[in-house]
Design an enzyme around this catalytic site. Structure first.
Site, PDB file in Angstrom:
ATOM      1  CB  CYS A 285      -0.902  -0.015   1.284  1.00  0.00           C
ATOM      2  SG  CYS A 285      -0.146  -0.090   2.762  1.00  0.00           S
TER       3      CYS A 285
HETATM    4  C1  LIG Z   1       0.586  -4.968   2.832  1.00  0.00           C
HETATM    5  S1  LIG Z   1       1.847  -6.140   2.945  1.00  0.00           S
HETATM    6  C2  LIG Z   1       0.747  -7.611   3.069  1.00  0.00           C
HETATM    7  C3  LIG Z   1       0.200  -7.891   4.413  1.00  0.00           C
HETATM    8  C4  LIG Z   1      -0.412  -9.229   4.610  1.00  0.00           C
HETATM    9  N1  LIG Z   1      -1.481  -9.532   3.541  1.00  0.00           N
HETATM   10  C5  LIG Z   1      -1.061  -9.611   5.990  1.00  0.00           C
HETATM   11  O1  LIG Z   1      -2.103  -9.974   6.043  1.00  0.00           O
HETATM   12  O2  LIG Z   1      -0.347  -9.418   6.778  1.00  0.00           O
HETATM   13  C6  LIG Z   1       2.214  -6.307   1.137  1.00  0.00           C
HETATM   14  C7  LIG Z   1       3.324  -7.507   1.171  1.00  0.00           C
HETATM   15  O3  LIG Z   1       3.537  -7.604  -0.460  1.00  0.00           O
HETATM   16  C8  LIG Z   1       4.721  -7.919  -0.564  1.00  0.00           C
HETATM   17  N2  LIG Z   1       5.095  -7.843  -1.798  1.00  0.00           N
HETATM   18  C9  LIG Z   1       5.761  -6.666  -2.359  1.00  0.00           C
HETATM   19  N3  LIG Z   1       6.066  -6.612  -3.570  1.00  0.00           N
HETATM   20  C10 LIG Z   1       5.929  -8.082  -3.717  1.00  0.00           C
HETATM   21  C11 LIG Z   1       6.186  -9.027  -5.134  1.00  0.00           C
HETATM   22  N4  LIG Z   1       6.509  -8.403  -6.092  1.00  0.00           N
HETATM   23  N5  LIG Z   1       5.848 -10.089  -5.075  1.00  0.00           N
HETATM   24  C12 LIG Z   1       5.419 -10.676  -3.930  1.00  0.00           C
HETATM   25  N6  LIG Z   1       5.145  -9.890  -2.695  1.00  0.00           N
HETATM   26  C13 LIG Z   1       5.507  -8.720  -2.839  1.00  0.00           C
HETATM   27  C14 LIG Z   1       5.591  -7.459   0.665  1.00  0.00           C
HETATM   28  O4  LIG Z   1       6.748  -8.103   0.913  1.00  0.00           O
HETATM   29  C15 LIG Z   1       4.406  -7.157   1.852  1.00  0.00           C
HETATM   30  O5  LIG Z   1       4.736  -8.551   2.762  1.00  0.00           O
END
Ligand SMILES: C[S@@+](CC[C@H](N)C(=O)[O-])C[C@H]1O[C@@H](n2cnc3c(N)ncnc32)[C@H](O)[C@@H]1O
Length: 349
Positions: A84
């Site tokens: 986000c």
């Molecule tokens: C807002 S957090 C998710 C929170 C999670 N859904 C929870 O319930 O705790 C966004 C996540 O997206 C992951 N992320 C960012 N870019 C990514 C990518 N290209 N591929 C996979 N994961 C990614 C980050 O590592 C991060 O953990």
């Protein structure tokens, strides 16, 4: 359509440390697969959800086929919590070239492959004014044929989380009643005292003897401790600091025009939005209501509604990042109950 009478199958994209998965599991979903690229978040996820097939890679390199054997009939729910930060009001360095801007669209192949009955998106409210969001919701409706809800604004505090946290969710449904899925139940209000009032004063720094590995205070500079001693207990802010203790960068600025740095939480209120800097008094209203310190990782985890048995992997800063980035499991539990109602209703018709 429900896969069978008992099991609701879900995939969790951008699963982080597992807040969404925990809320879904608590509501009775079976999360079969998850994706995230962050090594430490994945270590935490694995420690708590060993039964889920976690793919630790950039989602842009993951084929939906890697989960095909886990979804023999039908996928009930695809949960998408793309990063986000590109859309957050707290991010002062937004860039149109940020490659995270288009990560929402990486879910499209998963929707094309599995045609989930429900697609669920969680993000900051700022997402809805982006081109990425317009493209994705238009695609969902016009091309993929889903009924798509309006963006729904939620505050975690209305769903039993002791924290003010404005979020936006969106649900898309195919073959199940959208109106049930978006009727999100509220839960009894919880405040800072309910969440952390029973915790003993922590040691400073991590020690071997610490019975709770997350309940230790950061070491503050002597000057910051003097500052905290001047901040009134139970909700005071840095406007109470005498002139000689004000930070140069704060002088002459109204508290509200800057940020809540050095402020204390209030026992009888919810906590402010926890960020990845949630154990740092210089990054928000993250001081304990009465002790002269920032909140501990344990307090942050509880204010984010993680149970004490949830295991976090990594160093202190990596754990604070996981907690600040997480979807509060308790809020997700409320959402999951509505999603489940929609899926279950359909299967009875
Ligand atoms: C807002 S957090 C998710 C929170 C999670 N859904 C929870 O319930 O705790 C966004 C996540 O997206 C992951 N992320 C960012 N870019 C990514 C990518 N290209 N591929 C996979 N994961 C990614 C980050 O590592 C991060 O953990």
């Amino acid at each position: 359509m429900q896969s069978n009478n008992e099991t609701l199958i879900a995939l969790d994209l951008f699963c982080g440390s597992g807040g969404v998965t925990l809320g879904l599991k608590d509501a009775g979903f079976k999360v079969v697969g998850a994706i995230d690229l962050n090594t430490k978040a994945c270590a935490t996820y694995r420690a708590n959800h060993p039964e889920v097939r976690l793919v630790e890679r950039d989602i842009r390199e993951v084929s939906p086929c890697e989960f095909a054997d886990l979804v023999p009939k039908k996928l009930d729910l695809l949960a998408i919590c793309a990063p986000c930060q590109p859309f957050s009001t707290q991010n002062r360095h937004k860039s149109k070239d940020d490659t995270r801007n288009d990560l929402l669209s990486t879910a499209i192949p998963f929707i094309e492959t599995f045609t989930p009955s429900l697609v669920f998106i969680e993000n900051v409210p700022g997402l809805q004014s982006s081109d990425v969001f317009t493209f994705f919701t238009t695609w969902l409706h016009k091309i993929a044929g889903y009924a798509v809800s309006e963006p729904i604004k939620l505050n975690a505090a209305d769903h039993g989380v002791p924290q003010r946290r404005a979020r936006m969710i969106l649900v898309a449904a195919k073959g199940v009643p959208l109106e049930d899925a978006v009727r999100i139940a509220q839960a009894e209000k919880k405040f800072v005292r309910d969440a952390i009032g029973d915790l003993p004063p922590p040691s400073v720094g991590r020690t071997e003897a610490n019975p709770d590995p997350l309940h230790f205070a950061r070491k503050h500079t002597p000057l910051n401790i003097v500052r905290l001693q001047h901040i009134p207990k139970d909700g005071g802010g840095r406007e109470s600091l005498p002139d000689h203790l004000q930070l140069a960068c704060h002088k002459g600025k109204k508290s509200s025009s800057f940020s809540d740095t050095y402020g204390r939480m209030r026992w009888g209120d919810v906590a402010p939005t926890l960020t990845t800097g949630c154990t740092d008094i210089t990054r928000g209203r993250f001081a304990h209501p009465e002790q002269h310190r920032a909140i501990t990782l344990r307090e942050a985890a509880r204010l984010q509604s993680f149970p004490d048995h949830y295991v976090f992997k990594g160093n202190a800063s990596e754990i604070a990042t996981q907690i600040g980035n997480a979807v509060p499991p308790q809020m997700m539990h409320c959402i999951a109950q509505s999603l489940k109602k929609a899926l279950t209703r359909q299967s009875k018709d």
